[in-house]
Design a protein around this motif. Structure first.
Motif, PDB file in Angstrom:
ATOM      1  N   VAL A 166      -3.411 135.316  81.605  1.00 40.34           N
ATOM      2  CA  VAL A 166      -4.859 135.285  81.819  1.00 40.34           C
ATOM      3  C   VAL A 166      -5.559 134.247  80.947  1.00 40.34           C
ATOM      4  N   GLY A 167      -4.779 133.415  80.216  1.00 45.16           N
ATOM      5  CA  GLY A 167      -5.394 132.267  79.558  1.00 45.16           C
ATOM      6  C   GLY A 167      -5.417 132.257  78.049  1.00 45.16           C
ATOM      7  N   TYR A 168      -4.764 133.230  77.402  1.00 40.60           N
ATOM      8  CA  TYR A 168      -4.703 133.218  75.944  1.00 40.60           C
ATOM      9  C   TYR A 168      -3.359 132.630  75.512  1.00 40.60           C
ATOM     10  N   PRO A 169      -3.339 131.431  74.953  1.00 39.76           N
ATOM     11  CA  PRO A 169      -2.066 130.818  74.555  1.00 39.76           C
ATOM     12  C   PRO A 169      -1.318 131.682  73.542  1.00 39.76           C
ATOM     13  N   ARG A 170      -0.004 131.636  73.611  1.00 34.95           N
ATOM     14  CA  ARG A 170       0.812 132.331  72.615  1.00 34.95           C
ATOM     15  C   ARG A 170       0.558 131.718  71.241  1.00 34.95           C
ATOM     16  N   CYS A 171       0.521 132.545  70.240  1.00 32.03           N
ATOM     17  CA  CYS A 171       0.274 132.074  68.880  1.00 32.03           C
ATOM     18  C   CYS A 171       1.460 131.252  68.388  1.00 32.03           C
ATOM     19  N   GLU A 172       1.202 130.024  67.970  1.00 25.02           N
ATOM     20  CA  GLU A 172       2.282 129.163  67.476  1.00 25.02           C
ATOM     21  C   GLU A 172       2.938 129.743  66.227  1.00 25.02           C
ATOM     22  N   GLY A 173       2.183 130.485  65.438  1.00 30.14           N
ATOM     23  CA  GLY A 173       2.738 131.111  64.243  1.00 30.14           C
ATOM     24  C   GLY A 173       3.399 132.445  64.512  1.00 30.14           C
ATOM     25  N   LYS A 174       3.470 132.824  65.794  1.00 27.76           N
ATOM     26  CA  LYS A 174       4.129 134.066  66.224  1.00 27.76           C
ATOM     27  C   LYS A 174       3.486 135.320  65.641  1.00 27.76           C
ATOM     28  N   VAL A 175       2.166 135.267  65.440  1.00 27.61           N
ATOM     29  CA  VAL A 175       1.450 136.467  65.009  1.00 27.61           C
ATOM     30  C   VAL A 175       1.142 137.282  66.265  1.00 27.61           C
ATOM     31  N   MET A 176       2.167 137.956  66.758  1.00 24.95           N
ATOM     32  CA  MET A 176       2.077 138.715  68.004  1.00 24.95           C
ATOM     33  C   MET A 176       2.965 139.946  67.905  1.00 24.95           C
ATOM     34  N   ALA A 177       2.607 140.984  68.627  1.00 27.48           N
ATOM     35  CA  ALA A 177       3.314 142.259  68.554  1.00 27.48           C
ATOM     36  C   ALA A 177       4.736 142.183  69.078  1.00 27.48           C
TER      37      ALA A 177
END
Length: 262
Positions: A47-58
């Protein structure tokens, strides 16, 4: 949510910054929640939110733990005491609960605050992690936009404008054990206790409003961070200069306070 989403300060374009605190042990449930985190990551990307390059994701094990797992990781970050691990800790402090049991996140944050209370040097170390701010105004009082590249003539609002307020208010929130993540609310909460903080929220609010004023010219995530100086009115330039100066003062005085140990 963490990052600008955690602080409720997103522009019209933003990347992903999120994590999960779940009930139960990592050994029993982390694999499940990492899979859920990957679904969240990919759905947001669609839906348009780029993946965090620093991998701050669940979807990354660093940001997906049970409550006791989070406490173990926080112990590890503090014990390791590197620029990177302390930056992870600062990132976590800007987390706010979006869905689920908010007390899970609150309990982990209280665990961080308990470390601060028992370790006088830790807040100083966190302050050292954010010791540098970009200069937005030269000695003659002129704005300092980028000189070359695709954004030549534009000023980087995030580095020059937002970050001094964000970093200072976060340090003060940690010092005071505040769970609120909004920069404006953090500043207003401590303004009565620290005289140098008074009226700073209004300047930060102006920076947010100025970014919004140029939102129709922003087409990408990177665009959100820049404002073309030539397109500012005289009044806008003066208010921007004032906000940058006040942010720098807030940042410097906050660091002085923290490093004094008062």
């Amino acid at each position: 949510m963490m990052g600008s989403a955690g602080r409720q300060e997103q522009g019209i374009f933003s990347d992903q910054d999120h994590g999960i605190v779940f009930e139960g042990d990592d050994a029993d449930y982390q694999e499940y929640f990492l899979t859920l985190g990957a679904e969240i990551r990919e759905g947001m990307a669609i839906v348009g939110y780029p993946r965090c390059e620093g991998k701050v994701m669940a979807s990354h094990s660093r940001w997906c733990h049970g409550k006791s797992g989070w406490e173990d990781q926080i112990d590890g970050w503090i014990h390791e005491d590197t620029w990177e691990t302390l930056r992870h800790l600062l990132t976590f402090i800007d987390a706010r609960a979006l869905v689920g049991k908010r007390e899970l996140l609150a309990d982990v944050k209280n665990y961080v605050f308990s470390h601060i209370e028992s370790n006088a040097n830790l807040l100083k170390r966190l302050s050292e992690n954010i010791s540098y701010i970009h200069q937005g105004i030269n000695a003659f009082g002129q704005l300092l936009p980028d000189e070359k590249g695709p954004y030549a003539g534009s000023i980087h609002m995030k580095d020059v404008g937002f970050f001094p307020y964000v970093h200072a208010s976060r340090l003060l929130a940690i010092k005071e054990g505040l769970h609120d993540t909004s920069t404006i609310r953090r500043i207003r909460h401590v303004a009565d206790k620290y005289a140098f903080v008074k009226n700073k929220a209004e300047h930060f609010q102006y920076l947010l409003e100025l970014r919004t004023d140029f939102s129709n010219k922003q087409q990408t995530y990177e665009d959100v961070h820049y404002i073309p100086v030539a397109q500012l009115t005289k009044k806008q330039k003066q208010r921007l200069k004032s906000a940058i100066k006040e942010g720098k003062t807030l940042f410097q005085q906050t660091k002085k306070l923290v490093e004094s140990g008062e």
